[in-house]
Design a protein around this motif. Sequence first.
Motif, PDB file in Angstrom:
ATOM      1  N   PHE A 140     -37.419 -21.857  44.173  1.00  0.00           N
ATOM      2  CA  PHE A 140     -38.455 -20.742  44.101  1.00  0.00           C
ATOM      3  C   PHE A 140     -39.758 -21.498  44.587  1.00  0.00           C
ATOM      4  N   GLU A 141     -40.177 -22.748  44.223  1.00  0.00           N
ATOM      5  CA  GLU A 141     -41.197 -23.475  44.499  1.00  0.00           C
ATOM      6  C   GLU A 141     -41.062 -23.510  46.141  1.00  0.00           C
ATOM      7  N   GLY A 142     -39.916 -24.127  46.904  1.00  0.00           N
ATOM      8  CA  GLY A 142     -40.053 -24.112  48.055  1.00  0.00           C
ATOM      9  C   GLY A 142     -40.258 -22.982  48.883  1.00  0.00           C
ATOM     10  N   TYR A 143     -39.622 -22.000  48.547  1.00  0.00           N
ATOM     11  CA  TYR A 143     -40.064 -20.576  49.034  1.00  0.00           C
ATOM     12  C   TYR A 143     -41.347 -19.958  49.027  1.00  0.00           C
ATOM     13  N   GLU A 144     -42.066 -20.267  47.767  1.00  0.00           N
ATOM     14  CA  GLU A 144     -43.730 -19.879  47.837  1.00  0.00           C
ATOM     15  C   GLU A 144     -44.340 -20.735  48.664  1.00  0.00           C
ATOM     16  N   ARG A 145     -43.927 -22.094  48.853  1.00  0.00           N
ATOM     17  CA  ARG A 145     -44.593 -23.222  49.687  1.00  0.00           C
ATOM     18  C   ARG A 145     -44.744 -22.855  51.066  1.00  0.00           C
ATOM     19  N   ASP A 146     -43.411 -22.335  51.682  1.00  0.00           N
ATOM     20  CA  ASP A 146     -43.523 -22.090  52.916  1.00  0.00           C
ATOM     21  C   ASP A 146     -43.590 -20.702  53.456  1.00  0.00           C
ATOM     22  N   MET A 147     -43.625 -19.622  52.320  1.00  0.00           N
ATOM     23  CA  MET A 147     -43.945 -18.344  52.870  1.00  0.00           C
ATOM     24  C   MET A 147     -45.319 -17.956  52.388  1.00  0.00           C
ATOM     25  N   ARG A 148     -45.854 -18.432  51.455  1.00  0.00           N
ATOM     26  CA  ARG A 148     -47.356 -17.967  51.172  1.00  0.00           C
ATOM     27  C   ARG A 148     -48.299 -18.001  52.119  1.00  0.00           C
ATOM     28  N   PRO A 149     -48.543 -19.263  52.929  1.00  0.00           N
ATOM     29  CA  PRO A 149     -49.480 -19.064  54.144  1.00  0.00           C
ATOM     30  C   PRO A 149     -49.256 -18.085  55.063  1.00  0.00           C
ATOM     31  N   PHE A 150     -47.915 -17.753  55.333  1.00  0.00           N
ATOM     32  CA  PHE A 150     -47.459 -16.686  56.495  1.00  0.00           C
ATOM     33  C   PHE A 150     -47.636 -15.395  55.844  1.00  0.00           C
ATOM     34  N   ALA A 151     -47.462 -15.093  54.614  1.00  0.00           N
ATOM     35  CA  ALA A 151     -47.663 -13.913  54.091  1.00  0.00           C
ATOM     36  C   ALA A 151     -49.126 -13.483  53.896  1.00  0.00           C
ATOM     37  N   GLU A 152     -50.016 -14.514  53.607  1.00  0.00           N
ATOM     38  CA  GLU A 152     -51.591 -14.313  53.492  1.00  0.00           C
ATOM     39  C   GLU A 152     -51.887 -14.214  54.827  1.00  0.00           C
ATOM     40  N   ARG A 153     -51.578 -14.969  55.853  1.00  0.00           N
ATOM     41  CA  ARG A 153     -52.050 -14.589  57.147  1.00  0.00           C
ATOM     42  C   ARG A 153     -51.715 -13.267  57.751  1.00  0.00           C
ATOM     43  N   ASN A 154     -50.622 -12.513  57.266  1.00  0.00           N
ATOM     44  CA  ASN A 154     -50.174 -11.419  57.884  1.00  0.00           C
ATOM     45  C   ASN A 154     -50.757 -10.203  56.994  1.00  0.00           C
ATOM     46  N   GLN A 155     -51.135 -10.468  55.754  1.00  0.00           N
ATOM     47  CA  GLN A 155     -51.757  -9.541  54.915  1.00  0.00           C
ATOM     48  C   GLN A 155     -53.183  -9.542  55.447  1.00  0.00           C
ATOM     49  N   SER A 156     -53.920 -10.404  56.011  1.00  0.00           N
ATOM     50  CA  SER A 156     -55.211 -10.433  56.455  1.00  0.00           C
ATOM     51  C   SER A 156     -55.536  -9.442  57.746  1.00  0.00           C
TER      52      SER A 156
END
Length: 398
Positions: A326-342
């Motif tokens: 779960f930590e690896g999932y968040e580490r890799d996905m969070r910047p991508f998700a936040e970039r797209n949410q913007s």
Amino acid sequence: MKNQSILISGASIAGTTLAYWLHRHGFTPTVVERASSIRPGGYKIDIRGAALEVAGRMGILEAIRAERTDVRGGSVVNAAGKRVASMDGDTFGGREGEDAEVLRGDLNRIIHDLTKDKVEYLFDDSIAAITDTADGVRVTFESGETRMFDLVVGADGLHSNTRALAFGPESRFVQDLGYHVSIFSVPNHLDLDRWELTYVSPGRTALTYSTAKDTGAKAMFLFASEPMSYDHRDRARQEELLAEAYAGEGWEVPRLISGMAGSPDFYFDSLSQVHMDRWSTGRVALVGDAAYCASPASGQGTSLALVGAYVLAGELAAHDGHHAAFEGYERDMRPFAERNQSLGPANIKRMVMGSRSQVWFAMKMLALLKYVPGKDRMMAKVLEPIQKAANAITLKDY
């Protein structure tokens, strides 16, 4: 293999994609879905960047290309129906190879077909209670059955039941952007041939389009709104709210609105985003809109679902324990998700004009666009942030 039995709540794109990758990595996924089957139809969605790469690794690109909407272009119209400006399919449907535009239901059917004979699907049911223990998760279903799973993943959308049970009330995580959207199938009374027509008035946008795979048409409505309180399963009230929002509008709006009564795929919801400090707690995690909804205004919700499911399944396969996964999932996905949410807040302001003067100015600019030198470069500049966000992650080979 640890955490072998995994319950996925939700059989939309994030859920079916996660089921595919988990099974491929050797896990035993089960999918529970409140609806009686995979939902057909739906609006047209774009698959771009890293999401196209995920689709390629799933071996479904050819099937996706075969289901392309093939929208040839679109026009903006005024209240009298006059076409103010028109643009070709490279703007409306995406350039071949850069993205693929299909109906949401068609994409989900393609993915479900990969898994329906290999994965257990529990339709007409939902999670009623979750008890997270040291040895697994005890799940009680609305049908009354109780089962144990090693992990539970919520892939059940903006109004995630799993998120509410494991993380707390929706109000803590869902942020209303100040708009509502409604989409549904209507008769193609304008005889559109793979074309889209858009009508804009202050605080209100309405459009209708036809695709290569549908003899009918779709109607879509975007409008500015204060937060509304209503039951998300009360279709009658949602239809009333939409009719009230567009009362007195011109063009074909009254006829399109009247088509919602018998439409089999009526959809109505706020344009909202989900923001959470963590996407997992104990043995429960979230994926797709349940964790990081970017809103339809971003144009990237489907891509986030495909990429998020790929990364979550891969991290579970790469680690012995779920905490590290779960930590690896968040580490890799969070910047991508936040970039797209913007992308969402900026995009919606271009889609829904705030005043009559803004509408007038936009119509004048669109009418002059065909005379502007370098208009193709100008349009590419508008689409550039979306393409950059769509490619803002490097996928691992799990």
